[in-house]
Design a protein around this motif. Sequence first.
Motif, PDB file in Angstrom:
ATOM      1  N   SER A 193       7.829  48.584 -53.603  1.00 32.43           N
ATOM      2  CA  SER A 193       6.606  49.386 -53.533  1.00 32.43           C
ATOM      3  C   SER A 193       5.802  49.314 -54.817  1.00 32.43           C
ATOM      4  O   SER A 193       4.578  49.397 -54.801  1.00 32.43           O
ATOM      5  CB  SER A 193       6.942  50.842 -53.208  1.00 32.43           C
ATOM      6  OG  SER A 193       7.766  51.391 -54.216  1.00 32.43           O
ATOM      7  N   SER A 220       4.327  48.624 -48.558  1.00 32.67           N
ATOM      8  CA  SER A 220       5.647  49.244 -48.424  1.00 32.67           C
ATOM      9  C   SER A 220       5.492  50.609 -47.782  1.00 32.67           C
ATOM     10  O   SER A 220       4.602  51.385 -48.155  1.00 32.67           O
ATOM     11  CB  SER A 220       6.309  49.375 -49.804  1.00 32.67           C
ATOM     12  OG  SER A 220       6.554  48.107 -50.364  1.00 32.67           O
ATOM     13  N   LEU A 221       6.336  50.901 -46.810  1.00 37.56           N
ATOM     14  CA  LEU A 221       6.272  52.160 -46.068  1.00 37.56           C
ATOM     15  C   LEU A 221       7.644  52.813 -46.060  1.00 37.56           C
ATOM     16  O   LEU A 221       8.668  52.133 -46.012  1.00 37.56           O
ATOM     17  CB  LEU A 221       5.822  51.909 -44.624  1.00 37.56           C
ATOM     18  CG  LEU A 221       4.501  51.173 -44.405  1.00 37.56           C
ATOM     19  CD1 LEU A 221       4.316  50.860 -42.927  1.00 37.56           C
ATOM     20  CD2 LEU A 221       3.328  51.991 -44.936  1.00 37.56           C
ATOM     21  N   SER A 222       7.653  54.149 -46.066  1.00 35.48           N
ATOM     22  CA  SER A 222       8.913  54.883 -45.910  1.00 35.48           C
ATOM     23  C   SER A 222       8.632  56.264 -45.358  1.00 35.48           C
ATOM     24  O   SER A 222       7.580  56.853 -45.607  1.00 35.48           O
ATOM     25  CB  SER A 222       9.645  55.001 -47.253  1.00 35.48           C
ATOM     26  OG  SER A 222       8.920  55.795 -48.161  1.00 35.48           O
ATOM     27  N   ALA A 254       6.290  45.162 -42.801  1.00 34.25           N
ATOM     28  CA  ALA A 254       6.283  46.103 -43.931  1.00 34.25           C
ATOM     29  C   ALA A 254       7.543  45.934 -44.760  1.00 34.25           C
ATOM     30  O   ALA A 254       8.573  45.461 -44.269  1.00 34.25           O
ATOM     31  CB  ALA A 254       6.189  47.535 -43.417  1.00 34.25           C
ATOM     32  N   ASN A 255       7.427  46.338 -46.008  1.00 33.20           N
ATOM     33  CA  ASN A 255       8.568  46.367 -46.945  1.00 33.20           C
ATOM     34  C   ASN A 255       9.100  44.983 -47.274  1.00 33.20           C
ATOM     35  O   ASN A 255      10.301  44.777 -47.441  1.00 33.20           O
ATOM     36  CB  ASN A 255       9.708  47.247 -46.397  1.00 33.20           C
ATOM     37  CG  ASN A 255       9.265  48.688 -46.191  1.00 33.20           C
ATOM     38  OD1 ASN A 255       8.352  49.162 -46.873  1.00 33.20           O
ATOM     39  ND2 ASN A 255       9.885  49.375 -45.262  1.00 33.20           N
ATOM     40  N   THR A 281       0.768  59.227 -44.552  1.00 31.71           N
ATOM     41  CA  THR A 281       2.049  59.922 -44.713  1.00 31.71           C
ATOM     42  C   THR A 281       1.993  61.238 -43.948  1.00 31.71           C
ATOM     43  O   THR A 281       1.089  62.039 -44.145  1.00 31.71           O
ATOM     44  CB  THR A 281       2.324  60.188 -46.198  1.00 31.71           C
ATOM     45  OG1 THR A 281       1.206  60.876 -46.779  1.00 31.71           O
ATOM     46  CG2 THR A 281       2.529  58.889 -46.953  1.00 31.71           C
ATOM     47  N   PHE A 321      -2.590  53.584 -43.070  1.00 34.54           N
ATOM     48  CA  PHE A 321      -1.275  54.206 -42.949  1.00 34.54           C
ATOM     49  C   PHE A 321      -1.358  55.591 -43.579  1.00 34.54           C
ATOM     50  O   PHE A 321      -1.903  55.757 -44.671  1.00 34.54           O
ATOM     51  CB  PHE A 321      -0.207  53.373 -43.654  1.00 34.54           C
ATOM     52  CG  PHE A 321      -0.028  51.999 -43.068  1.00 34.54           C
ATOM     53  CD1 PHE A 321       0.624  51.823 -41.857  1.00 34.54           C
ATOM     54  CD2 PHE A 321      -0.518  50.880 -43.718  1.00 34.54           C
ATOM     55  CE1 PHE A 321       0.787  50.559 -41.308  1.00 34.54           C
ATOM     56  CE2 PHE A 321      -0.364  49.624 -43.187  1.00 34.54           C
ATOM     57  CZ  PHE A 321       0.289  49.453 -41.971  1.00 34.54           C
ATOM     58  N   VAL A 327       3.425  55.591 -48.859  1.00 31.75           N
ATOM     59  CA  VAL A 327       2.776  54.303 -48.629  1.00 31.75           C
ATOM     60  C   VAL A 327       2.599  53.665 -49.998  1.00 31.75           C
ATOM     61  O   VAL A 327       1.903  54.217 -50.857  1.00 31.75           O
ATOM     62  CB  VAL A 327       1.403  54.466 -47.932  1.00 31.75           C
ATOM     63  CG1 VAL A 327       0.716  53.109 -47.791  1.00 31.75           C
ATOM     64  CG2 VAL A 327       1.556  55.131 -46.576  1.00 31.75           C
ATOM     65  N   ILE A 349       5.405  57.968 -40.834  1.00 28.61           N
ATOM     66  CA  ILE A 349       4.135  57.271 -41.062  1.00 28.61           C
ATOM     67  C   ILE A 349       3.311  57.255 -39.777  1.00 28.61           C
ATOM     68  O   ILE A 349       3.829  57.010 -38.689  1.00 28.61           O
ATOM     69  CB  ILE A 349       4.381  55.819 -41.527  1.00 28.61           C
ATOM     70  CG1 ILE A 349       5.159  55.798 -42.838  1.00 28.61           C
ATOM     71  CG2 ILE A 349       3.062  55.066 -41.673  1.00 28.61           C
ATOM     72  CD1 ILE A 349       4.423  56.373 -44.029  1.00 28.61           C
TER      73      ILE A 349
END
Length: 621
Positions: free
Chosen positions: A342, A218-220, A337-338, A185, A183, A192, A223
């Motif tokens: 995180s 965890s992703l935000s 994810a998530n 950013t 992953f 990530v 991505i």
Amino acid sequence: MISISENAQYKELQNYYHFPIRPGLQNFLSGSMGELRSTHFHGGIDIKTSGVSGLPVYAAADGYVSRIKIATGGYGHALYIKHTNGTTSVYAHLKELKEPLQQYLIKRQYNKKSFAVDLFPGKSEFPIKKGEVIALSGNTGSSSGPHLHFEIRDKNQFVLDPLKVGFSEIKDNLSPLLVRMAFVTLSPTARVNGQFGRFEFDAVSKGQNKFGLSEQVSLSGEIGVEIYAYDKANGTNNKYGIPDLVAALDDEVFFEQRIRYIPYGKMRNILVHTNYQNSVRGGRRFNKLYKSDGNTLGFYDNLIQNGILQINADKQSTIRMSMKDSFGNQSTFEFVANQAPSSNATASAKKKQSSRQLEVIGNTLKIFVPDRGNSHLLEVFANNHSYQMPPDYVTGDGSHYLWDLCYGLPDSVDFCTEVKAIDYSQSFFPQHSASYYHPTTSVSFTKNTLFDTLHLRYRYRYDSVAAREFFTFQNVEDPLRNNARINLKPVCDYDQQYARVYTYYGKGKTGYVGGQWENDQISFSTRNLVNYTIDYDSVGPTIKPGKLSGKRISLIIDDDKSGIQTFKGKLNGKWLLLKYDYKRKLLETDRLDPNIPFSGELILEVKDKTGNTSTYKTKIN
């Protein structure tokens, strides 16, 4: 479930072709269509020949010989057959052609006085029948071992997938394997596991042909997803490419790749189709599931925002993927994810991130300062100003700062204990012609040179101990679509007859580049912005006799500095055909008339790339 549709074009070609090696028997491949190579996609298939040369090669269908190309590198000895349905089959790395093609080739080589030829016989000169023996398999050109490279091209000379036309000689009921996922950013605010950068995670089996990840992630933000995966086939350990990939976020497809053909003019796009930066660092070649700027390949479908995910950190998101090989064998991947905060996953991600103090991801410069709390400010010097920066986030091993390069190019950073120069020089943009000037160099870019924005880093250094100048471009991780033109302006004096540009790899190791001198400056074209120096080659190539008789002449030639440029042989003053195998450093002969033995004075002249010439003379009895 994600489905992948088949291309109707291949249905018209089903069962039209004859397999070119050991037809009717099970065969094995060392390379497949669309396989990811260092600078290109592999076109066609590589058919194993049990490690030997000389197997009969059969014509795939009725037609005529449309082209014979002989070269030292590349495809080596290659034969092209145009078929009645408008397609063309290609047979490469051949040992020799069958008669009357071989004698036709030798006569043309003697007429042109050149080993390397590109011939285009007329339609009526060499008609070919399906299943006819046309050549013997070999190991010529840039082949790394004996095999037959086989292609089927459409009327536009696009390379098709031979495995989709119904060859029963290749057995494959094995599905693709997912090994790792990354992953990335793609904006300064993306994270990530709470961090900025690129992070890899192991894939694990979740049942037959099903995969997931070994840990929570965890992703935000924005991505990008990348995968390291490959296909397998029955009876061999080789790893093949995967032509079909489909990925979805919460059941909405955001990326689809279907490699049905490959246009040769876009082969170099593989440098942005994969993660080039990771490959240059010695990592695996990851397939991106997002389309980077500058990527002009046409086999992507259903792209949403070019495959870049927009993920809400406060919401669970499901990523699904389907991988399908040329035989329809399919594997799937699913990951949520998530699922956890995180902070719970930060420790595992930390082990997989880059430990570099300075790292560029996209247009963001990431600065890492070990063992430093968030109360400390980092001082960045850019745009003739000093900027005080608090850390963007802190981990257990240090502080992380993010600088958007669109705001300016930093020339140095104050790490408290030292001020470190970054050597950023100038930014360049794709589709624009521009140049960079420095007292010791200049660089020119055309509008087609760049894939994406380039932040050039350059530094000149003279090493008094080694008595060597270094012209260092620190952009080894930035791929170029086409050549840039570099002009070096050395401070030292050089004997221009023997001095040329070399890539410097460290510890005295160099690689020849070349260049042309004019007004005490030397210029060259390159696709690599790396470390250059100027070095000498004043010694000619070495020539050693091999087999010298009336039936066969062979010699070993070598040059350990700049490399072999040309060779020319004469027997009794007449031009002699010499075949060059650079992998074995071997020159061999072919007689114009096989019934007349070699006899008389042999003279061989070999020139290296700097212009040094060596001559060998002997008598053949």
